[in-house]
Design a protein around this motif. Structure first.
Motif, mmCIF file in Angstrom:
data_model
loop_
_atom_site.group_PDB
_atom_site.id
_atom_site.type_symbol
_atom_site.label_atom_id
_atom_site.label_comp_id
_atom_site.label_asym_id
_atom_site.label_seq_id
_atom_site.Cartn_x
_atom_site.Cartn_y
_atom_site.Cartn_z
ATOM 1 N N THR A 146 -26.415 22.266 -6.960
ATOM 2 C CA THR A 146 -27.754 22.664 -6.539
ATOM 3 C C THR A 146 -27.643 23.790 -5.530
ATOM 4 O OG1 THR A 146 -29.883 21.812 -5.724
ATOM 5 C CG2 THR A 146 -27.914 21.056 -4.586
ATOM 6 N N GLU A 147 -28.746 24.457 -5.297
ATOM 7 C CA GLU A 147 -28.752 25.594 -4.369
ATOM 8 C C GLU A 147 -28.479 25.132 -2.940
ATOM 9 O OE1 GLU A 147 -32.479 27.754 -4.801
ATOM 10 O OE2 GLU A 147 -32.643 26.936 -6.820
ATOM 11 N N ILE A 148 -27.880 26.010 -2.174
ATOM 12 C CA ILE A 148 -27.712 25.746 -0.748
ATOM 13 C C ILE A 148 -29.100 25.711 -0.108
ATOM 14 C CG2 ILE A 148 -26.877 26.735 1.422
ATOM 15 C CD1 ILE A 148 -24.440 27.747 -0.079
ATOM 16 N N LEU A 149 -29.305 24.720 0.747
ATOM 17 C CA LEU A 149 -30.576 24.605 1.459
ATOM 18 C C LEU A 149 -30.559 25.570 2.631
ATOM 19 C CD1 LEU A 149 -30.690 20.707 1.431
ATOM 20 C CD2 LEU A 149 -32.134 22.213 0.072
ATOM 21 N N ASP A 150 -31.466 26.546 2.620
ATOM 22 C CA ASP A 150 -31.470 27.567 3.673
ATOM 23 C C ASP A 150 -32.802 27.624 4.405
ATOM 24 O OD1 ASP A 150 -33.086 28.598 1.714
ATOM 25 O OD2 ASP A 150 -32.109 30.558 1.612
ATOM 26 N N PHE A 151 -33.564 26.522 4.327
ATOM 27 C CA PHE A 151 -34.877 26.490 4.962
ATOM 28 C C PHE A 151 -35.141 25.055 5.413
ATOM 29 C CE2 PHE A 151 -39.688 27.193 4.455
ATOM 30 C CZ PHE A 151 -39.770 27.876 5.657
ATOM 31 N N PHE A 152 -35.505 24.886 6.657
ATOM 32 C CA PHE A 152 -35.658 23.572 7.287
ATOM 33 C C PHE A 152 -34.299 22.877 7.399
ATOM 34 C CE2 PHE A 152 -40.043 23.999 5.415
ATOM 35 C CZ PHE A 152 -40.658 24.259 6.616
ATOM 36 N N GLU A 153 -34.340 21.566 7.631
ATOM 37 C CA GLU A 153 -33.106 20.829 7.862
ATOM 38 C C GLU A 153 -32.787 19.936 6.664
ATOM 39 O OE1 GLU A 153 -33.873 18.958 11.633
ATOM 40 O OE2 GLU A 153 -33.312 20.767 12.725
ATOM 41 N N ALA A 154 -31.779 19.086 6.823
ATOM 42 C CA ALA A 154 -31.383 18.201 5.725
ATOM 43 C C ALA A 154 -32.562 17.316 5.336
ATOM 44 C CB ALA A 154 -30.205 17.347 6.155
ATOM 45 N N PRO A 155 -32.855 17.194 4.049
ATOM 46 C CA PRO A 155 -34.060 16.490 3.620
ATOM 47 C C PRO A 155 -33.890 14.979 3.577
ATOM 48 C CG PRO A 155 -32.901 17.315 1.706
ATOM 49 C CD PRO A 155 -32.135 17.799 2.914
ATOM 50 N N VAL A 156 -35.027 14.274 3.545
ATOM 51 C CA VAL A 156 -35.025 12.834 3.309
ATOM 52 C C VAL A 156 -34.609 12.581 1.862
ATOM 53 C CG1 VAL A 156 -36.463 10.754 3.214
ATOM 54 C CG2 VAL A 156 -36.842 12.461 5.013
ATOM 55 N N LEU A 157 -33.776 11.577 1.649
ATOM 56 C CA LEU A 157 -33.308 11.235 0.310
ATOM 57 C C LEU A 157 -34.062 10.009 -0.198
ATOM 58 C CD1 LEU A 157 -29.460 11.592 0.915
ATOM 59 C CD2 LEU A 157 -31.120 13.369 0.325
ATOM 60 N N HIS A 158 -34.498 10.060 -1.451
ATOM 61 C CA HIS A 158 -35.256 8.964 -2.055
ATOM 62 C C HIS A 158 -34.427 8.386 -3.207
ATOM 63 C CE1 HIS A 158 -38.867 10.176 0.179
ATOM 64 N NE2 HIS A 158 -38.453 11.407 -0.069
ATOM 65 N N TRP A 159 -33.835 7.211 -2.983
ATOM 66 C CA TRP A 159 -32.965 6.594 -3.976
ATOM 67 C C TRP A 159 -33.783 5.746 -4.935
ATOM 68 C CZ3 TRP A 159 -27.690 7.580 -4.077
ATOM 69 C CH2 TRP A 159 -27.182 8.261 -2.964
ATOM 70 N N ARG A 160 -33.413 5.789 -6.204
ATOM 71 C CA ARG A 160 -34.080 4.946 -7.191
ATOM 72 C C ARG A 160 -33.824 3.470 -6.878
ATOM 73 N NH1 ARG A 160 -33.018 6.610 -13.383
ATOM 74 N NH2 ARG A 160 -33.440 8.851 -13.281
ATOM 75 N N LYS A 161 -34.856 2.670 -7.028
ATOM 76 C CA LYS A 161 -34.698 1.237 -6.779
ATOM 77 C C LYS A 161 -33.983 0.561 -7.935
ATOM 78 C CE LYS A 161 -37.324 -2.893 -5.513
ATOM 79 N NZ LYS A 161 -38.671 -3.468 -5.237
ATOM 80 N N ASP A 162 -34.309 0.983 -9.163
ATOM 81 C CA ASP A 162 -33.737 0.328 -10.341
ATOM 82 C C ASP A 162 -32.315 0.796 -10.635
ATOM 83 O OD1 ASP A 162 -34.623 2.876 -10.975
ATOM 84 O OD2 ASP A 162 -34.973 2.386 -13.085
#
Length: 742
Positions: free
Chosen positions: A275-291
């Motif tokens: 994936t692209e390098i994140l160059d805007f804001f900070e490290a994002p919240v991660l949303h893991w699948r429950k199933d």
């Protein structure tokens, strides 16, 4: 009051060009200053029963609130929720005697009322009161209340990481000397997963998967924000100016970058996520699948605010796919993107303006397909209050749904995830604010308009049914002062179709046979709308200005928020527009309807973005605006803060930044200008105003300049506001007044 308004309307319709411009002499002007001061004094605390702050009982069957009445008399009222019936919360005389207080002015900070006893806090002490005998038992503390249903949402872009220990407690992940290590808590064996991290470019922001199989982290390239400086010239006890600085990111400045990596505990290796390098804001919240916790998603806003994505990552392989991809030709308003993840059903609730209005959509979290629109129509979702996953129901605020109303009035609703069963919770005309009982069975709805005092009603949450009117504010004493009601006024904008809304303040000594200069209170920041919508039962800055002999107005022109996407888009790379074409047409329509509004003598004042707007009016529309007071203006969008300016002016920084800068355009200045700046402004760097002054001097332009030692981001404080009044009196009314009116 009604008779007076009717007479004004009759007079207005009969007046024409024979009206003469209002030009008071110095004696009359001095009287106006004194009268304004008098009104400020006598109008304070003249509106009663305007706010009901409900304190609910533990069982949710009742609540109490306090009213402060004339002469500071206080009353405490208990309401039965089921019936809406009110009664005194207790015997005021008996409780006052027990507490040794004045029975008319009981001061109770907190209280829990039961059927036989009450717990209360008064003057910093705690008591249990027998409501039959009014005997007091002193307590050491007030019982703590627990509110389990309260949810506090974190920012989407708040830096996200977890503790080093894994959810199953078997592993501990950490960064040492810039690299990632994972230790087995049982064997104490430690594995080094990376070797390319350094002190200058370390790995950071480690986060565990919920099944303890993966760690997500980032190889970072930190960007240090540069400093802006200011000097405090008059610090007590010093002989020299004191230099101060702060980190301050300006448009075009770099962000720390984040390259996403995975560290599977069973593979003993690092996987770079595709994936692209994140160059805007900070490290994002991660949303893991429950199933299937092998997968997680994160959100990405591209710098420039024209693309928003939800990207899913396969933690086993590091491959990615885009679930949702929104692009805009103008901008996506990042801070108003709403997403709610529903893990149990693998769904996402998402807000978008893709159809021209801000609405909610239900998205399949596995495919990214939109299952259905939750809300739709030519109106705007303003905020989301709660999401009930079990009932599959959303509570939200919206404006513009009620035909024939001011489209900015906020109303409350709830609706199913499927877009059905819309419940109107606030049917009355006006601007609304609701508060819920702790169990959400009941709610209080308070609504008002700029010229209509608040009403508070108790309603049933299940169907919105009104149980009782709890209070109707009493503004009798306020209107006795002679302060005229604020008027809401609407006229067509630049397209000849769109309604532009604003308000009008007139002097209490208003004479419709005279023509009064107009002063606009301007703030055209694209991040919101700013014209008040609730009851204006105070002697505020606009009315204080009006008392000097002006018609004072405030307007929301195109380019501001809370209307359609097209209405808002006017600001895109075009902040200098500031809705001026709409504002000017609005004031001309005002002058046509009310000939006493003199459109040949128009001034304006503003602070911050409003300060930028005030000066821009003289630069770009000198044919209409004749005088301006600009306080702490962000006069060049390259000098001001990054997050605000790139949202509206875009990225990269281009020539349009220069073309719209007040500093670049000072040679166009016509009319009279007063610049005000606080030397300790940490919001907009003071040099923004100083550079305007420097450019004006180099162009040999006349202007007034008021720097205020020690003051921060402000309109100038009491002294600055006095200078502002005198400035407009001198340049729009033609009267020289003493600096201080005694």
């Amino acid at each position: 009051m009604l008779k007076r308004i009717i007479l004004l309307l009759i007079w207005t319709n009969s007046l024409s060009a024979q009206q003469l411009p209002y030009h008071p002499d110095e004696e009359e002007m001095t009287g106006r200053y004194k009268h304004a001061r008098l009104l400020d004094s006598i109008s304070r605390n003249t509106v009663f029963k305007s706010t009901v702050r409900a304190n609910w009982s533990v069982d949710g069957r009742s609540f109490w609130y306090a009213n402060t009445l004339k002469d500071s008399v206080k009353e405490y009222i208990l309401v039965d929720a089921a019936s809406g019936k009110k009664r005194p919360a207790f015997d005021h005389a008996k409780l006052a005697a027990a507490l040794e207080q004045d029975p008319l002015r009981l001061n109770i900070t907190r209280m829990d009322i039961g059927t036989k006893t009450a717990m209360l806090e008064a003057k910093g002490k705690y008591w249990e009161v027998d409501l039959k005998t009014y005997q007091l038992i002193k307590k050491d503390s007030f019982p703590q209340r627990v509110y389990p249903d309260r949810v506090f949402r974190r920012s989407r872009w708040q830096s996200f990481s977890t503790r080093g220990e894994s959810p199953d407690k078997k592993w501990h992940a950490f960064v040492k000397e810039g690299n990632v290590f994972i230790r087995n808590n049982e064997t104490k064996d430690t594995i080094q997963y990376t070797t390319n991290g350094t002190k200058e470019k370390p790995y950071a922001e480690l986060a565990w998967s919920p099944d303890s199989k993966y760690v997500v982290g980032y190889l970072t390239n930190p960007a240090l924000d540069t400093l802006v400086y200011y000097v405090l010239t008059s610090v007590s006890g010093t002989k020299r100016g004191q230099l101060r600085s702060q980190n301050y990111k300006q448009p075009g400045d770099p962000f720390t970058t984040y390259e996403m990596h995975l560290f599977p505990v069973d593979q003993l290796k690092s996987i770079r996520v595709n994936t692209e390098i994140l160059d805007f804001f900070e490290a994002p919240v991660l949303h893991w699948r429950k199933d299937d916790p092998r997968y997680f998603s994160y959100e990405k806003v591209d710098r420039g605010h024209q693309r928003f994505r939800i990207i899913e990552v396969d933690a086993q392989s590091g491959t990615t796919r885009t679930l949702l991809d929104e692009k805009a030709k103008t901008f996506i308003y990042e801070s108003r993107i709403f997403t709610e993840y529903i893990p149990a059903t693998s769904e996402i609730i998402w807000s978008s303006e893709k159809d021209g209005w801000r609405h909610l959509y239900l998205v399949d979290g596995l495919t990214g397909n939109i299952k259905n629109a939750i809300t739709q129509g030519e109106w705007v979702v303003r905020n989301i209050d709660s999401v009930d996953e079990k009932k599959r129901e959303i509570w939200f605020r919206a404006s513009g749904m009620h035909a024939g109303e001011d489209p900015y009035f906020i109303h409350y609703y709830r609706i199913g995830f499927d877009g059905k069963n819309l419940v109107q919770m606030t049917p009355e005309k006006g601007q609304h604010l609701i508060t819920l009982s702790n169990d959400k069975k009941y709610y209080l709805d308070t609504y008002s308009q700029v010229n209509i005092p608040p009403v508070t009603e108790l309603r049933l949450t299940s169907n919105g049914k009104k149980i009782a009117e709890i209070e109707r504010a009493d503004a009798t004493e306020f209107f006795k002062t002679g302060i005229p009601p604020v008027e809401s006024f609407v006229a067509k904008g630049r397209d000849g179709v769109t309604d532009i809304w604003g308000i009008i303040c007139r002097p209490s000594t208003f004479d419709p046979t005279k023509k009064y200069p107009i002063i606009e209170n301007i703030y055209a920041g694209p991040h919101d709308a700013f014209v008040p919508k609730t009851f204006m039962g105070t002697f505020g800055e606009m009315q204080s200005m009006a008392e000097l002999g002006f018609i004072v107005v405030q307007i929301d022109g195109m380019g501001t928020a809370n209307r359609s996407k097209a209405f808002h888009d006017v600001c895109w790379k075009n902040i200098a527009d500031a809705g001026f074409p709409d504002r000017i047409l609005w004031m001309k329509a005002l002058g046509t309807k009310y000939p006493y509004a003199d459109t040949s003598r128009v001034g304006l004042y503003g602070t911050s973005a409003g300060g930028q707007n005030a000066l821009a009016a003289l630069l770009f529309h000198p044919e209409f605006y004749k005088a301006a007071v600009s306080s702490c203006g962000c006069h060049d969008n390259r000098v001001d803060k990054q997050w605000w300016n790139e949202q509206w002016m875009g990225y990269p920084v281009g020539k349009h930044y220069d073309e719209q800068s007040n500093i670049t355009n000072v040679d166009k200045l016509q009319g009279k200008l007063l610049l005000i700046v606080g030397e300790a402004d940490t919001n907009v760097p003071p040099e923004s105003t100083y550079r305007v002054a420097d450019a004006l001097i180099k162009c040999n332009k006349g202007f007034e300049f008021l720097p205020i030692p020690g003051m921060g981001h402000s309109d100038g404080g009491p002294y600055g506001r006095l200078r502002k009044r005198n400035f407009f009196v001198r340049h729009l009314l033609g009267v020289e007044t003493p600096l201080v009116i005694k």
